[in-house]
Design an enzyme around this catalytic site. Structure first.
Site, PDB file in Angstrom:
ATOM      1  N   ASP A  55      37.171  62.311  35.024  1.00  0.00           N
ATOM      2  CA  ASP A  55      37.979  61.040  34.964  1.00  0.00           C
ATOM      3  C   ASP A  55      38.253  60.354  36.258  1.00  0.00           C
ATOM      4  O   ASP A  55      38.699  60.667  36.953  1.00  0.00           O
ATOM      5  CB  ASP A  55      39.352  60.814  33.997  1.00  0.00           C
TER       6      ASP A  55
ATOM      7  N   LEU B  71      31.312  51.916  39.744  1.00  0.00           N
ATOM      8  CA  LEU B  71      31.042  51.239  38.459  1.00  0.00           C
ATOM      9  C   LEU B  71      31.915  51.633  37.234  1.00  0.00           C
ATOM     10  O   LEU B  71      31.888  50.954  36.391  1.00  0.00           O
ATOM     11  CB  LEU B  71      29.542  51.522  38.107  1.00  0.00           C
TER      12      LEU B  71
ATOM     13  N   TYR C 134      40.501  41.864  30.421  1.00  0.00           N
ATOM     14  CA  TYR C 134      39.235  42.476  31.075  1.00  0.00           C
ATOM     15  C   TYR C 134      38.916  41.783  32.487  1.00  0.00           C
ATOM     16  O   TYR C 134      38.636  42.500  33.592  1.00  0.00           O
ATOM     17  CB  TYR C 134      38.055  42.643  30.280  1.00  0.00           C
TER      18      TYR C 134
ATOM     19  N   LYS D 137      39.006  43.423  36.121  1.00  0.00           N
ATOM     20  CA  LYS D 137      37.643  43.329  37.258  1.00  0.00           C
ATOM     21  C   LYS D 137      37.969  42.495  38.418  1.00  0.00           C
ATOM     22  O   LYS D 137      37.713  42.978  39.310  1.00  0.00           O
ATOM     23  CB  LYS D 137      36.675  42.651  36.435  1.00  0.00           C
TER      24      LYS D 137
END
Length: 379
Positions: free
Chosen positions: A63, A83, A190, A194
């Site tokens: 993880d 990523l 989200y 990001k």
């Protein structure tokens, strides 16, 4: 001689294609991946290496939030592609802690480990995967010719089924290709996460002299997408419906426009970001620069799969966090990276359809839609 490169999230859809691209360029590749069942299905539940992952990729299961796992993964590498992320606009609006933990905290753990290497083992480049979602609505032009960067559709407008962004006088705005200079407009957890990933990497890179590049991916499609994940890319979601002879569900009127880019073009853009000497400290859009309506994409997917008899379901509902139009301006990536999208949508859909013939998909779209509706996130 090639570099030794780490890809976080390297066993996933984009990561595995990037690994192929880097191996062809003569690099050695290590992948750190948690093999999340939502992404990898039964293989993830069993902790099993994905069959599509190239045999020359060294896979470390772990993880990105685990400092020890990250330190092991960084040992001896020259460059990092970050990523690893929890992906999905809708799910992020109720799994808020999970998305923030994986995306924000995972990035922080990675950066601390990179910084701890110090000058004794400096990283030659860090490339972070960002997202077009942070733009919110794309760039627009008003009837008087002025550029509009702060478009927001009101809830009242959406409830009335008036989908197109408008100016203060109620006149529709014209969507334009969106450049990297357009200010962020964060419409989902989200998107916020990001943006945090991107900013943290660029900020820490600048502070510690780590050459860092951020790539804002638009709607990526291709083979190896997670077909049973109802929060993944729209083409994969549509494919899972068609494979089960069910109509894909299209929000609003289906005329919202997006930029769909082949995973092969994305992998090549990543490699170019590793190599381009002038890319340090910059942000680049990675898209096709072409616009398609979601309804058109559903129909093209049906045709490619021989499912033309299954018409998309136009729901007339909207989902909180969604935007109307956003298409990439890729001029900066072209000029600095030498990037040019090379895979037409038509060719990409043919290959995707051929790959899908051997796949099965657990259709969880209705379940996910019910979850969003129960939380008041679709209207």
């Amino acid at each position: 001689m090639g570099q030794h490169i780490l890809i976080t999230g390297g066993a996933g859809f984009i990561g595995s294609h990037l690994a192929d691209e880097l191996l062809r360029a003569g690099h050695r590749v290590r992948a750190l991946d948690s093999l999340l069942p939502q992404v990898h299905g039964a293989a993830g539940e069993a902790g099993r290496r994905p069959e599509y992952l190239h045999a020359d990729v060294e896979l470390q299961v772990g993880d990105v939030r685990d400092p020890a796992a990250v330190r092991r993964a960084l040992d001896g590498v020259d460059a990092v592609f970050h990523l690893a992320a929890a992906v999905g606009v809708g799910q992020s609006m109720y799994e808020i802690a999970q998305y923030t933990d994986v995306n924000n905290m995972g990035t922080a753990v990675l950066l601390e480990a990179i910084v701890a290497r110090g000058r004794t083992a400096p990283l030659q480049r860090l490339v972070v995967a960002s997202s077009m979602s942070l733009y919110g609505e794309g760039l627009y032009r008003a009837p008087d010719g002025a550029l509009v960067t702060d478009v927001e559709r009101t809830r009242e407008q959406l409830v009335a089924g008036d989908w197109e962004p408008r100016d203060a006088q109620g006149r529709p705005l014209e969507p334009l290709p969106t450049p990297e200079t357009k200010p962020p407009s964060l419409a989902s957890v989200y998107a916020l996460s990001k943006y945090d990933q991107e900013r943290m990497c660029l900020m820490v890179g600048r502070a510690y002299g780590i050459p860092t590049v951020a790539l804002r991916f638009f709607n990526v499609f291709g083979t190896r997408q997670a077909l049973s994940n109802p929060y993944t890319g729209v083409l994969a979601i549509f494919a899972s419906r068609y494979l089960n002879d069910r109509a894909p569900m299209v929000f609003e009127d289906g005329l919202q426009q997006r930029d769909f880019v082949s995973v092969y073009d994305v992998a090549r853009a990543c490699r170019l970001a590793l190599e381009a000497p002038d890319a340090d400290g910059q942000v680049f859009n990675v898209g096709s620069g072409r616009r398609y309506s979601i309804r058109e994409i559903a129909e093209r997917m049906a045709s490619a799969l021989g499912k033309g008899y299954v018409a998309p379901e136009i729901t007339g509902r909207y989902r909180v966090g969604d935007i109307r139009h956003c298409v990439a301006d890729v001029a900066r990536a072209r000029d600095v990276l030498g990037y040019a999208p090379a895979v037409p949508l038509e060719d990409g859909l043919v290959e995707l359809a051929e790959w899908l013939e051997g796949q099965t998909a657990a259709d969880r779209v209705a379940e996910a839609s019910a979850e969003l509706a129960a939380r008041g996130l679709t209207v």
